[in-house]
Structures are given as structure tokens and as C-alpha cells.
Scaffold this motif. Structure first.
Motif, PDB file in Angstrom:
ATOM      1  N   THR A 161       0.825  -1.205   0.000  1.00  0.00           N
ATOM      2  CA  THR A 161       0.000   0.000   0.000  1.00  0.00           C
ATOM      3  C   THR A 161       0.864   1.262   0.000  1.00  0.00           C
ATOM      4  O   THR A 161       0.866   2.017  -0.978  1.00  0.00           O
ATOM      5  CB  THR A 161      -0.959  -0.020   1.200  1.00  0.00           C
ATOM      6  OG1 THR A 161      -0.236  -0.414   2.378  1.00  0.00           O
ATOM      7  CG2 THR A 161      -2.091  -1.019   0.972  1.00  0.00           C
ATOM      8  N   VAL A 162       1.621   1.483   1.057  1.00  0.00           N
ATOM      9  CA  VAL A 162       2.489   2.656   1.111  1.00  0.00           C
ATOM     10  C   VAL A 162       3.567   2.573   0.028  1.00  0.00           C
ATOM     11  O   VAL A 162       3.883   3.568  -0.626  1.00  0.00           O
ATOM     12  CB  VAL A 162       3.138   2.790   2.503  1.00  0.00           C
ATOM     13  CG1 VAL A 162       4.077   3.988   2.545  1.00  0.00           C
ATOM     14  CG2 VAL A 162       2.064   2.930   3.575  1.00  0.00           C
ATOM     15  N   GLY A 163       4.120   1.380  -0.175  1.00  0.00           N
ATOM     16  CA  GLY A 163       5.137   1.208  -1.204  1.00  0.00           C
ATOM     17  C   GLY A 163       4.627   1.554  -2.586  1.00  0.00           C
ATOM     18  O   GLY A 163       5.335   2.156  -3.396  1.00  0.00           O
ATOM     19  N   TYR A 164       3.376   1.192  -2.861  1.00  0.00           N
ATOM     20  CA  TYR A 164       2.797   1.501  -4.171  1.00  0.00           C
ATOM     21  C   TYR A 164       2.670   3.004  -4.363  1.00  0.00           C
ATOM     22  O   TYR A 164       3.094   3.553  -5.387  1.00  0.00           O
ATOM     23  CB  TYR A 164       1.422   0.843  -4.333  1.00  0.00           C
ATOM     24  CG  TYR A 164       0.743   1.297  -5.604  1.00  0.00           C
ATOM     25  CD1 TYR A 164       0.908   0.586  -6.787  1.00  0.00           C
ATOM     26  CD2 TYR A 164      -0.009   2.462  -5.641  1.00  0.00           C
ATOM     27  CE1 TYR A 164       0.337   1.031  -7.976  1.00  0.00           C
ATOM     28  CE2 TYR A 164      -0.580   2.914  -6.821  1.00  0.00           C
ATOM     29  CZ  TYR A 164      -0.412   2.200  -7.978  1.00  0.00           C
ATOM     30  OH  TYR A 164      -0.966   2.655  -9.146  1.00  0.00           O
ATOM     31  N   THR A 165       2.043   3.692  -3.415  1.00  0.00           N
ATOM     32  CA  THR A 165       1.826   5.120  -3.585  1.00  0.00           C
ATOM     33  C   THR A 165       3.148   5.878  -3.633  1.00  0.00           C
ATOM     34  O   THR A 165       3.293   6.841  -4.394  1.00  0.00           O
ATOM     35  CB  THR A 165       0.927   5.683  -2.468  1.00  0.00           C
ATOM     36  OG1 THR A 165       1.463   5.316  -1.190  1.00  0.00           O
ATOM     37  CG2 THR A 165      -0.487   5.149  -2.579  1.00  0.00           C
ATOM     38  N   ALA A 166       4.134   5.446  -2.841  1.00  0.00           N
ATOM     39  CA  ALA A 166       5.448   6.083  -2.879  1.00  0.00           C
ATOM     40  C   ALA A 166       6.110   5.882  -4.235  1.00  0.00           C
ATOM     41  O   ALA A 166       6.708   6.816  -4.797  1.00  0.00           O
ATOM     42  CB  ALA A 166       6.329   5.523  -1.764  1.00  0.00           C
ATOM     43  N   THR A 167       6.010   4.676  -4.779  1.00  0.00           N
ATOM     44  CA  THR A 167       6.592   4.394  -6.098  1.00  0.00           C
ATOM     45  C   THR A 167       5.923   5.232  -7.174  1.00  0.00           C
ATOM     46  O   THR A 167       6.586   5.822  -8.035  1.00  0.00           O
ATOM     47  CB  THR A 167       6.463   2.899  -6.437  1.00  0.00           C
ATOM     48  OG1 THR A 167       7.140   2.124  -5.450  1.00  0.00           O
ATOM     49  CG2 THR A 167       7.065   2.595  -7.798  1.00  0.00           C
ATOM     50  N   ALA A 168       4.591   5.305  -7.157  1.00  0.00           N
ATOM     51  CA  ALA A 168       3.864   6.087  -8.155  1.00  0.00           C
ATOM     52  C   ALA A 168       4.226   7.562  -8.066  1.00  0.00           C
ATOM     53  O   ALA A 168       4.398   8.240  -9.093  1.00  0.00           O
ATOM     54  CB  ALA A 168       2.359   5.889  -7.972  1.00  0.00           C
ATOM     55  N   LEU A 169       4.349   8.076  -6.854  1.00  0.00           N
ATOM     56  CA  LEU A 169       4.746   9.475  -6.685  1.00  0.00           C
ATOM     57  C   LEU A 169       6.139   9.716  -7.253  1.00  0.00           C
ATOM     58  O   LEU A 169       6.366  10.686  -7.988  1.00  0.00           O
ATOM     59  CB  LEU A 169       4.715   9.839  -5.198  1.00  0.00           C
ATOM     60  CG  LEU A 169       5.240  11.234  -4.829  1.00  0.00           C
ATOM     61  CD1 LEU A 169       4.332  12.309  -5.404  1.00  0.00           C
ATOM     62  CD2 LEU A 169       5.360  11.388  -3.327  1.00  0.00           C
ATOM     63  N   ALA A 170       7.091   8.838  -6.938  1.00  0.00           N
ATOM     64  CA  ALA A 170       8.457   8.991  -7.441  1.00  0.00           C
ATOM     65  C   ALA A 170       8.496   8.946  -8.958  1.00  0.00           C
ATOM     66  O   ALA A 170       9.205   9.738  -9.603  1.00  0.00           O
ATOM     67  CB  ALA A 170       9.348   7.897  -6.849  1.00  0.00           C
ATOM     68  N   LEU A 171       7.724   8.048  -9.555  1.00  0.00           N
ATOM     69  CA  LEU A 171       7.732   7.912 -11.010  1.00  0.00           C
ATOM     70  C   LEU A 171       7.047   9.097 -11.688  1.00  0.00           C
ATOM     71  O   LEU A 171       7.448   9.515 -12.779  1.00  0.00           O
ATOM     72  CB  LEU A 171       7.061   6.594 -11.409  1.00  0.00           C
ATOM     73  CG  LEU A 171       7.851   5.341 -11.012  1.00  0.00           C
ATOM     74  CD1 LEU A 171       7.031   4.085 -11.276  1.00  0.00           C
ATOM     75  CD2 LEU A 171       9.181   5.267 -11.767  1.00  0.00           C
ATOM     76  N   ALA A 172       6.018   9.636 -11.056  1.00  0.00           N
ATOM     77  CA  ALA A 172       5.367  10.828 -11.606  1.00  0.00           C
ATOM     78  C   ALA A 172       6.324  12.015 -11.595  1.00  0.00           C
ATOM     79  O   ALA A 172       6.422  12.778 -12.572  1.00  0.00           O
ATOM     80  CB  ALA A 172       4.111  11.150 -10.804  1.00  0.00           C
ATOM     81  N   MET A 173       7.054  12.169 -10.498  1.00  0.00           N
ATOM     82  CA  MET A 173       8.016  13.264 -10.411  1.00  0.00           C
ATOM     83  C   MET A 173       9.197  13.047 -11.348  1.00  0.00           C
ATOM     84  O   MET A 173       9.722  14.001 -11.945  1.00  0.00           O
ATOM     85  CB  MET A 173       8.491  13.420  -8.963  1.00  0.00           C
ATOM     86  CG  MET A 173       7.393  13.887  -8.014  1.00  0.00           C
ATOM     87  SD  MET A 173       7.932  14.073  -6.284  1.00  0.00           S
ATOM     88  CE  MET A 173       8.976  15.536  -6.407  1.00  0.00           C
TER      89      MET A 173
END
Length: 317
Positions: A121-133
Motif C-alpha cells: 500500500t504505502v510502497g505503491y503510492t510512494a513508487t507512483a509518486l516517485a515515477l510521476a516526479m
């Protein structure tokens, strides 16, 4: 999310221009990587998303950057694929360091070793945020103030959409299955949510891109089937058609769509969000759906169904 948005820009400065990018990712990381693909391709940078399982040395191309995305840093497929790419062309996004992936690609974005659940859960949202940036950084620059405020805006979604998540959960438990559909950056939410429902609630769920769904996958819809649609601007027609057919539709979007038909069409409005932000926020709503569905059924998301075999590289750590 707020802490990560503040920490990433300093790491992004180590990553230069990219002409063509191939991303290796699997599981929840692969779902999150659709945010990167959407962000790069929309700005004219060729980006291909692979699991890495079938990648060979013959597929290596010049002027190509190879990005490995692995929260654990130990995914077998990512380690194998990255090891075939020239060292100078490798990048990675990881949560755990040191790890085999981070050692193969020292030019990496580190998520900070965040604590995570079994269902990412947290890992997914953190990964998506990093990739968006990362996509923004590689194509003109990161909107740092916007991303730094995202954690606060996401907290408002959590506070404001609990009842909506409960409605989706009740429909999921009643029907025993659902489809998640979107396009662009929303494909990350669709694929991530379907995996989340399967792992967390242990009920069948499938993800589709909107155009493919319109071309035939929607034909199994009927009164009682459940469909979560993330509206990234191309989903209004699909939502109306399904609702007119009697299928239960939950539409998550930045703007409401007009609908005066008889069908069960429920809308969740998240105004002002970009495609990447909407995708992450929709996934968080689906994480709340898992919480609500598990509370209703007595299942614990942390309870494994299968022992994962041949998915992680063994380490001495």
C-alpha cells in the motif's frame, strides 16, 4: 507522501536527459509504472514497460535508458533484466537499500525504506509518486510546490471518501468480483487496484484500458456486475453505457460527468487533480475499499494465500 515529495527533488538532479526509456517492473511496481509511461509519452519521450521476464541481451538498444522498479530491490525479473543492460544505461527506483537492484543501478531514486503492508500500500503510492516526479523531471521540470501539497490533499481524500469506499466495498462483497478500467496515468490505478483486491480481499478483480473495454470486454456486464472507472478524460461514454445497461458503476474523476439515465452511477469528485495525482488518489480510495471489505468479511489483508516461490533474489542480509 509529503516527506517523500520534499526529499526526491535532490535525488532527481542526478538523472539527466533520456531519449528512450525501457522500464522493468512487475506486480504493484508494474502498475505504478503506468504513471511514468503516461507522463513520458505525453511529452514525446518513447517509453516501454516490460516485466523483464522475457528480456534478452539481443533486445538491448543504443541510446536507451533501462529503469528497474522494485520496492524490495530483490525482484528476480528486474535483477535479471537490468544485469543485461550496459551499466552506464541503468537507473532504478527502490525502497530497500542496499539491495541487488540498487547495487546494479547505483543511479537510483530511494523511497526512504518506508514501512509497508503485505499488499504494497504505502510502497505503491510512494513508487507512483516517485515515477510521476521522475517523468516531470525528465521532460521539463518538477512542479515541487504542487507535489509538496499533495500529501495534505490526499489526507483530505481519505477523510472525505470513507463512505464512498464503503459503498464500493459492499458492492464488491455482494458481487464477488469487479472490473477496474481507465486510461493514461489511470491505468496505474486500474492495474494496482485489481491486484490489491485480489491480494487483500482474495476476490477476483480485473483491470482493462478503456479503449479495449469498449471493444468487447464490457460485453459481460449485466445488472449486478460492479465496475470502478477512473476518469482521466476518456471514460464518460463507457460509464454511461454500463449504467444504462444496469451495471453498477463507481466513477472516480476530477470533474463530474452529466448523466440523467436510470442506472446506478455513483460519482466521486476529486477536483483539480492532474492525471498522475488522480491515479494515486483513486488507488488510495481502493485501499480503503480493501479495509472496508475485509472488515465486513473478517479477512485480514496481511494473511497470505500462497507462499511466494521464485519471485525474490536471495541475499545474505
Amino acid at each position: 507522501m509529503a516527506d517523500l515529495a520534499g526529499a526526491l527533488p535532490g535525488q532527481l538532479d542526478r538523472h539527466g536527459d533520456v531519449t528512450r526509456l525501457v522500464a522493468f517492473a512487475i506486480g504493484a511496481s508494474r502498475a505504478a509504472a503506468h504513471v511514468l509511461v503516461a507522463g513520458l509519452t505525453a511529452r514525446g519521450v518513447a517509453c516501454e514497460l516490460l516485466t523483464g521476464a522475457d528480456f534478452t541481451a539481443d533486445q538491448v538498444r543504443p541510446e536507451t535508458t533501462y529503469l528497474g522498479v522494485s520496492q524490495s530491490g530483490r525482484s528476480v525479473e528486474i535483477v535479471r533484466a537490468l544485469s543485461l543492460a550496459p551499466e552506464e544505461s541503468r537507473m532504478s527506483v527502490v525502497n530497500r537499500t542496499p539491495s541487488p537492484v540498487s547495487e546494479l543501478a547505483p543511479r537510483h531514486l530511494w523511497l526512504g525504506g518506508v514501512a509497508d503492508s503485505r499488499v504494497s500500500t504505502v510502497g505503491y503510492t510512494a513508487t507512483a509518486l516517485a515515477l510521476a516526479m521522475l517523468a516531470e523531471h525528465l521532460t521539463g521540470g518538477v512542479d515541487e510546490p504542487r507535489w509538496r501539497s499533495f500529501g495534505e490533499r490526499l489526507a483530505a481524500v481519505i477523510d472525505g471518501q470513507r463512505a464512498a469506499a464503503g459503498r464500493i466495498a459492499a458492492d464488491l462483497v455482494r458481487a464477488g468480483h469487479l472490473d477496474v478500467v481507465s486510461s493514461g496515468a489511470g491505468l496505474a490505478a486500474a492495474e494496482g487496484a485489481s491486484l490489491l483486491f485480489r491480494e487483500g480481499v482474495a476476490l477476483p478483480a480485473s483491470s482493462f484500458d478503456t479503449r479495449s473495454y469498449l471493444h468487447g470486454f464490457m460485453d459481460s456486464a449485466r445488472p449486478g456486475t460492479v465496475h470502478v472507472i477512473v476518469d482521466c478524460g476518456s471514460e464518460a461514454l463507457l460509464a454511461r453505457q454500463l449504467a444504462d445497461h444496469g451495471a453498477t458503476v463507481h466513477l472516480i474523476g476530477a470533474e463530474p460527468i452529466a448523466y440523467d439515465g436510470p442506472g446506478p452511477l455513483h460519482q466521486i469528485h476529486l477536483p483539480g487533480m492532474s492525471g498522475a495525482e488522480l491515479s494515486i488518489a483513486a488507488t488510495v480510495i481502493c485501499q480503503m475499499v480493501v479495509q472496508e471489505a475485509c472488515a465486513a468479511t473478517g479477512r485480514r489483508p496481511e494473511d497470505a494465500v500462497f507462499t511466494r516461490l521464485d519471485t525474490k533474489v536471495e541475499t545474505t542480509a
